[in-house]
Write an enzyme that holds these catalytic residues in place. Structure first.
Site, PDB file in Angstrom:
ATOM      1  N   GLU A   1     106.530  37.335 -15.396  1.00 44.23           N
ATOM      2  CA  GLU A   1     105.689  36.715 -16.440  1.00 44.23           C
ATOM      3  C   GLU A   1     106.067  37.118 -18.005  1.00 44.23           C
ATOM      4  O   GLU A   1     106.987  37.942 -17.958  1.00 44.23           O
ATOM      5  CB  GLU A   1     104.412  37.629 -16.303  1.00 44.23           C
ATOM      6  N   ASP A   2     105.952  36.080 -18.815  1.00 45.51           N
ATOM      7  CA  ASP A   2     106.448  36.227 -20.125  1.00 45.51           C
ATOM      8  C   ASP A   2     105.363  36.860 -21.184  1.00 45.51           C
ATOM      9  O   ASP A   2     105.468  36.961 -22.332  1.00 45.51           O
ATOM     10  CB  ASP A   2     106.961  35.036 -20.517  1.00 45.51           C
TER      11      ASP A   2
ATOM     12  N   THR B   1     107.222  25.590 -22.492  1.00 40.43           N
ATOM     13  CA  THR B   1     106.371  25.036 -23.118  1.00 40.43           C
ATOM     14  C   THR B   1     105.478  25.661 -24.131  1.00 40.43           C
ATOM     15  O   THR B   1     104.740  25.260 -24.939  1.00 40.43           O
ATOM     16  CB  THR B   1     105.271  24.306 -22.090  1.00 40.43           C
TER      17      THR B   1
ATOM     18  N   ARG C   1      92.975  28.402 -22.401  1.00 36.29           N
ATOM     19  CA  ARG C   1      92.523  27.333 -23.372  1.00 36.29           C
ATOM     20  C   ARG C   1      91.504  27.821 -24.267  1.00 36.29           C
ATOM     21  O   ARG C   1      91.646  27.937 -25.589  1.00 36.29           O
ATOM     22  CB  ARG C   1      92.502  25.940 -23.130  1.00 36.29           C
TER      23      ARG C   1
ATOM     24  N   SER D   1      99.345  30.226 -12.878  1.00 29.89           N
ATOM     25  CA  SER D   1      99.450  29.856 -14.148  1.00 29.89           C
ATOM     26  C   SER D   1      98.086  29.488 -14.700  1.00 29.89           C
ATOM     27  O   SER D   1      97.250  29.243 -13.896  1.00 29.89           O
ATOM     28  CB  SER D   1     100.317  28.646 -14.745  1.00 29.89           C
ATOM     29  N   ALA D   2      97.845  29.925 -16.095  1.00 26.86           N
ATOM     30  CA  ALA D   2      96.445  29.793 -16.672  1.00 26.86           C
ATOM     31  C   ALA D   2      96.262  28.179 -17.117  1.00 26.86           C
ATOM     32  O   ALA D   2      95.122  27.749 -17.142  1.00 26.86           O
ATOM     33  CB  ALA D   2      96.322  30.349 -17.784  1.00 26.86           C
ATOM     34  N   SER D   3      97.304  27.524 -16.856  1.00 26.76           N
ATOM     35  CA  SER D   3      97.251  25.927 -17.586  1.00 26.76           C
ATOM     36  C   SER D   3      96.681  25.058 -16.719  1.00 26.76           C
ATOM     37  O   SER D   3      97.025  25.076 -15.446  1.00 26.76           O
ATOM     38  CB  SER D   3      98.726  25.627 -17.857  1.00 26.76           C
TER      39      SER D   3
ATOM     40  N   ASN E   1      97.211  21.941 -17.153  1.00 30.95           N
ATOM     41  CA  ASN E   1      98.110  21.110 -17.333  1.00 30.95           C
ATOM     42  C   ASN E   1      99.401  21.220 -16.221  1.00 30.95           C
ATOM     43  O   ASN E   1     100.385  20.549 -16.348  1.00 30.95           O
ATOM     44  CB  ASN E   1      98.821  20.843 -18.760  1.00 30.95           C
TER      45      ASN E   1
ATOM     46  N   LYS F   1      99.768  33.683 -25.684  1.00 26.81           N
ATOM     47  CA  LYS F   1     100.468  33.450 -24.233  1.00 26.81           C
ATOM     48  C   LYS F   1      99.922  33.894 -23.352  1.00 26.81           C
ATOM     49  O   LYS F   1      99.306  34.859 -23.022  1.00 26.81           O
ATOM     50  CB  LYS F   1     101.957  33.926 -24.425  1.00 26.81           C
ATOM     51  N   GLY F   2      99.851  32.996 -22.183  1.00 22.27           N
ATOM     52  CA  GLY F   2      99.403  33.524 -20.773  1.00 22.27           C
ATOM     53  C   GLY F   2      97.681  33.551 -20.905  1.00 22.27           C
ATOM     54  O   GLY F   2      97.095  33.510 -19.862  1.00 22.27           O
TER      55      GLY F   2
ATOM     56  N   LYS G   1      93.881  35.508 -17.875  1.00 17.44           N
ATOM     57  CA  LYS G   1      94.840  36.624 -17.584  1.00 17.44           C
ATOM     58  C   LYS G   1      94.486  37.357 -18.707  1.00 17.44           C
ATOM     59  O   LYS G   1      93.981  36.899 -19.925  1.00 17.44           O
ATOM     60  CB  LYS G   1      96.127  36.226 -17.649  1.00 17.44           C
TER      61      LYS G   1
ATOM     62  N   ASP H   1     104.847  32.695 -13.258  1.00 23.47           N
ATOM     63  CA  ASP H   1     103.943  32.013 -14.459  1.00 23.47           C
ATOM     64  C   ASP H   1     104.744  30.730 -14.739  1.00 23.47           C
ATOM     65  O   ASP H   1     105.935  30.767 -14.466  1.00 23.47           O
ATOM     66  CB  ASP H   1     104.040  33.043 -15.508  1.00 23.47           C
ATOM     67  N   LEU H   2     104.264  29.672 -15.250  1.00 22.93           N
ATOM     68  CA  LEU H   2     104.841  28.469 -15.709  1.00 22.93           C
ATOM     69  C   LEU H   2     105.351  28.367 -17.126  1.00 22.93           C
ATOM     70  O   LEU H   2     106.608  28.556 -17.156  1.00 22.93           O
ATOM     71  CB  LEU H   2     104.023  27.331 -15.377  1.00 22.93           C
ATOM     72  N   ASP H   3     104.483  28.772 -18.120  1.00 23.39           N
ATOM     73  CA  ASP H   3     104.650  28.246 -19.431  1.00 23.39           C
ATOM     74  C   ASP H   3     105.628  29.656 -19.814  1.00 23.39           C
ATOM     75  O   ASP H   3     105.027  30.627 -19.819  1.00 23.39           O
ATOM     76  CB  ASP H   3     103.600  28.437 -20.195  1.00 23.39           C
TER      77      ASP H   3
HETATM   78  C1  BG6 Z   1      99.320  29.440 -20.315  1.00 21.17           C
HETATM   79  C2  BG6 Z   1      99.679  29.423 -21.651  1.00 21.17           C
HETATM   80  O1  BG6 Z   1     100.185  29.337 -19.496  1.00 21.17           O
HETATM   81  O2  BG6 Z   1      98.287  28.302 -20.211  1.00 21.17           O
HETATM   82  C3  BG6 Z   1      98.786  29.567 -22.811  1.00 21.17           C
HETATM   83  O3  BG6 Z   1     100.755  30.564 -21.880  1.00 21.17           O
HETATM   84  C4  BG6 Z   1      97.821  28.312 -22.474  1.00 21.17           C
HETATM   85  O4  BG6 Z   1      99.631  29.569 -24.132  1.00 21.17           O
HETATM   86  C5  BG6 Z   1      97.103  28.351 -21.250  1.00 21.17           C
HETATM   87  O5  BG6 Z   1      96.656  28.535 -23.584  1.00 21.17           O
HETATM   88  C6  BG6 Z   1      96.367  27.163 -20.946  1.00 21.17           C
HETATM   89  O6  BG6 Z   1      96.921  26.085 -20.957  1.00 21.17           O
HETATM   90  P1  BG6 Z   1      96.472  24.536 -20.842  1.00 21.17           P
HETATM   91  O7  BG6 Z   1      97.431  23.622 -20.589  1.00 21.17           O
HETATM   92  O8  BG6 Z   1      95.312  24.553 -19.858  1.00 21.17           O
HETATM   93  O9  BG6 Z   1      95.566  24.331 -22.282  1.00 21.17           O
HETATM   94 MG    MG Z   2     103.668  32.294 -19.791  1.00 15.48          MG
END
Ligand code: BG6
Ligand code: MG
Length: 221
Positions: A169-170, A17, A49, A114-116, A118, A45-46, A145, A9-11
């Protein structure tokens, strides 16, 4: 050794972050008059958005229409991006580079799950865009997730079966996603929170290949 891929996982695992996500959500909740604590933030977390926004709106008992929701999510993301666009390689969490390089040296595939959305920007900012064999992130998956989609995708990208992958994973939702994918999961954080993980470390600084082999023996055999 059975493990042939490690999915990170990234964040909160590779970079810290989580505090930037918290600060950006806090700003939105203040604007909306919703009370929002660090404890509430644990639930985000995880989580993707839009799913995070749903949890926040539920806290405030608010039910705006879809276009307003999108406006809120966009606003939060803009503030979040302002924070992460200033990130530097110093923000890579301790032990991360050493451990991943050790894994690569042992021919173990390394991927991001990662779910992000970004993820590419963060990896670039901290100078890690070349380190991973594959990146599965919020731009290529649609199910948040604890759905296993992001980890299943990461495993496919590196060509390794789920039973031979280990996830780091955190987040509670992320641990559940790993288990739902049929993968071994090492929690990164507190054993009091990550109760379902097979093993928990406080950070990747505690990990090395030998320890991974020992944990694996206890879990898989
Ligand atoms: C996850 C974070 O990695 O990414 C979440 O733990 C976050 O807190 C999710 O909501 C989505 O991130 P982003 O950058 O796409 O808004
Ligand atoms: Mg995380």
């Amino acid at each position: 050794m059975l493990t042939t891929a490690c999915i990170f996982d990234l964040d909160g695992v590779i970079v810290d972050t989580a505090r930037y996500h918290f600060l950006a959500w806090k700003r939105l909740t203040e604007r909306l008059g919703i009370s929002f604590t660090e404890e509430d933030n644990e639930r985000l977390k995880g989580v993707s958005r839009m799913a995070s926004l749903e949890i926040i709106l539920e806290l405030g008992n608010m039910r705006p229409d879809e276009s307003t929701k999108l406006k809120y999510a966009t606003l939060k993301s803009k503030w979040y991006v302002d924070y992460i666009s200033k990130m530097t390689p110093d923000e890579i969490l301790p032990g991360c580079l050493r451990f991943i390089k050790e894994l690569r040296g042992a021919n173990i595939r390394v991927a991001i799950g990662s779910a992000s959305k970004n993820t590419p920007m963060i990896l670039k900012r901290v100078g890690l865009e070349e380190l991973f064999d594959a990146v599965a992130d919020g731009n290529i998956v649609s199910k948040a997730k604890p759905d296993p989609e992001v980890f299943v995708k990461a495993a496919e990208m590196v060509g390794v079966k789920p039973g031979k992958c280990v996830v780091f994973e955190d987040a509670v939702a992320g641990v559940q996603a790993a288990l739902n994918a049929g993968m071994m999961c090492i929690g990164v954080g507190s054993p009091k929170i990550l109760t379902e993980a097979h093993y928990v470390v406080s950070g990747l600084k505690e990990m090395n290949l030998e320890k991974l082999i020992t944990i694996e023996k206890n879990v898989r055999l």
